[in-house]
Design an enzyme around this catalytic site. Sequence first.
Site, PDB file in Angstrom:
ATOM      1  N   ASP A 137       0.828  -1.211   0.000  1.00 52.82           N
ATOM      2  CA  ASP A 137       0.000   0.000   0.000  1.00 52.82           C
ATOM      3  C   ASP A 137       0.860   1.258   0.000  1.00 52.82           C
ATOM      4  OD1 ASP A 137      -2.381   1.350  -0.072  1.00 52.82           O
ATOM      5  OD2 ASP A 137      -2.799   1.170   2.075  1.00 52.82           O
TER       6      ASP A 137
ATOM      7  N   GLU B  11      -7.332  11.218  10.963  1.00 54.84           N
ATOM      8  CA  GLU B  11      -7.780  11.137   9.566  1.00 54.84           C
ATOM      9  C   GLU B  11      -9.043  10.297   9.496  1.00 54.84           C
ATOM     10  OE1 GLU B  11      -8.015   8.945   5.671  1.00 54.84           O
ATOM     11  OE2 GLU B  11      -7.498   8.115   7.614  1.00 54.84           O
TER      12      GLU B  11
ATOM     13  N   LEU C 159      -3.002  10.496  12.248  1.00 58.68           N
ATOM     14  CA  LEU C 159      -3.437   9.199  12.747  1.00 58.68           C
ATOM     15  C   LEU C 159      -4.253   8.513  11.654  1.00 58.68           C
ATOM     16  CD1 LEU C 159      -4.492  10.098  16.399  1.00 58.68           C
ATOM     17  CD2 LEU C 159      -2.298   9.197  15.585  1.00 58.68           C
ATOM     18  N   ASP C 160      -3.605   7.616  10.935  1.00 56.72           N
ATOM     19  CA  ASP C 160      -4.264   6.926   9.836  1.00 56.72           C
ATOM     20  C   ASP C 160      -5.148   5.802  10.370  1.00 56.72           C
ATOM     21  OD1 ASP C 160      -4.296   6.288   6.802  1.00 56.72           O
ATOM     22  OD2 ASP C 160      -3.811   4.367   7.741  1.00 56.72           O
TER      23      ASP C 160
ATOM     24  N   HIS D  66      -3.380  -0.753  12.477  1.00 57.43           N
ATOM     25  CA  HIS D  66      -2.820  -2.019  12.019  1.00 57.43           C
ATOM     26  C   HIS D  66      -1.318  -1.953  11.791  1.00 57.43           C
ATOM     27  CE1 HIS D  66      -4.433   0.194   8.467  1.00 57.43           C
ATOM     28  NE2 HIS D  66      -3.228  -0.038   7.992  1.00 57.43           N
TER      29      HIS D  66
ATOM     30  N   ASP E 112      -4.382  10.071  -2.311  1.00 57.83           N
ATOM     31  CA  ASP E 112      -5.519   9.185  -2.122  1.00 57.83           C
ATOM     32  C   ASP E 112      -6.755   9.571  -2.920  1.00 57.83           C
ATOM     33  OD1 ASP E 112      -6.096   6.799  -0.904  1.00 57.83           O
ATOM     34  OD2 ASP E 112      -7.010   7.701   0.866  1.00 57.83           O
TER      35      ASP E 112
END
Length: 565
Positions: A52, A319, A277-278, A90, A382
């Site tokens: 990713d 986010e 903060l994804d 994650h 994105d």
Amino acid sequence: MNGNDNGPMLNAYPDSLGGTLADITSFLGRPELKEVFSSFYILPSLFHTDLDRGFSVIDYSLNELVAAKEDLEELGNLEIDLKLDFILNHASVLSEQFQDILKNGDQSEYRDFFIDWNKFWEGYGELTEDGYIQPYPDVIKDMFFRKPGLPILMVRFPDGKEVPYWNTFYQEVKYPTLDAQDIRSTVGAQYAAADRIADKLNSGLKEGKRPAEIMREQDFCMDRLSAEQKEKLCDMLESGRKYLGQMDLNIKSPLVWEFYDNTLKTLSEYGAKIVRLDAFAYAPKEPGEKNFLNEPGTWEVLEKVRKLADKYRLKLLPEIHAGYAEKNYERIAEKGYMIYDFFLPGLIIDAFEQHSGDVLKKWADELAEKKIQAVNMLGCHDGIPLLDLKGLIPEERIRTVIDAVVARGGCVKDLHGQKNVYYQVNATYYSALGEDDNKMLLARAIQIFMPGKPQVWYLDLFAGKNDYKAAEHAGAGGHKEINRTNLTKEEMEAGLQKEIVRKQLEMLRFRSAFPAFSFESEFTMRSSGTKIFMEWKRGDCVATLDADLGDFSFEISGRTEGKKG
């Protein structure tokens, strides 16, 4: 970054401009870039990652192919601070913690570092013959899914036990490729039969089938194997399987919070002042909940993370994509966090299509009146957000934006593959505007006059066009590559000679250096017909933008008024 620093921020991968972070620091040190950017958002391929393009982190050490500690120090010497990502929800299958689980199984100290699906749903579902719990309909009916099927990855422990772990995002399982000799050494078949069996297994695995599923299919050579032989082949394949993926962290584990603390400390040592903060809204999970933005769990987790971030003087930027009508942005801001202005990219295109700044003014006024600190943007890695516009402009106008960008070569991304649940359009912002220099320059002017800290996607700065070859080469799901083209040094040099690039740099330098702009400045906006007027005032310094959405002309001015009294 002090509290008033809302100056422009570059946004790029560490290899986007020239190939390495050293090339980008050299670029930022050029005279043409002097006083243009006060911050730099480096995407997470800066770190040790696998998938990713950076958002599957193995660990937060630097990617040695593209970055070194000296590069980060040089950015500090240029007085450019950093915004870096922390992927809260994650970590990669290849992380030290998950690899320890694969090696040691139940004896791993990280056994509960990730979410064991069956432990989580114990008492809330029925165990299937495949070894995972199928939750009861009433406890899963509201759950938010990012992909088809249950979000699990079946993991084989050293003792042969299969354990399902929670996996919201990407996963890939690879089995070893077999040949006739592998089959012969395992089950002792004749060579010709073994060769046929190997072909059968390899083709089935390539189609995504599990070994046991292939064994059950009718086949002349496979049918000649005994149940014991089939079991041996299955065991050989299953014991040799490898994984890629992003595994959800178990926020109820103390070890995860130690990991959070260590990660934030590392980011601060790299020079970060803002931490994005994804996927934070996926982290808190409970049976029966949506498991996306659970309440009050999401806010409790954010507060715990903020206490850690405060130790390292880090400002958090949670986010989240959600429709305007849901007011999630407002709740985040009320709790003292910066927000992402995901509304602005679509609003500007809508204003251009409608030749009216009325909704743009409504949003700008709300930001100013509620003193919401935001990071805004045009393009990004994105795509151009669309889901976020729901409730801010009518559905038919959102469709007009989609149709306009798609007609100019953009790719629609529908959430979970559902055609009526649109999410984003992937395109460079320049191409989304029809590759019109006047529109691009006005879009940049509006962005830098909107309340917030302007984030500038590197490809927009260079008026990059849709990269159809890259999207096609990336295959299924590769639509995002249309707006991620890496620029060579020669392309950067040529770009700096273009008027559209020079004018953007001039505007960004004005935004960075002129004292009227800060989070504490007085902001006003007017909209009448096709005309818009935006003004920033701080002390005796005044900056104005006069623009016409009919012909896309505009004028920027800055002045210092005489002191009163």
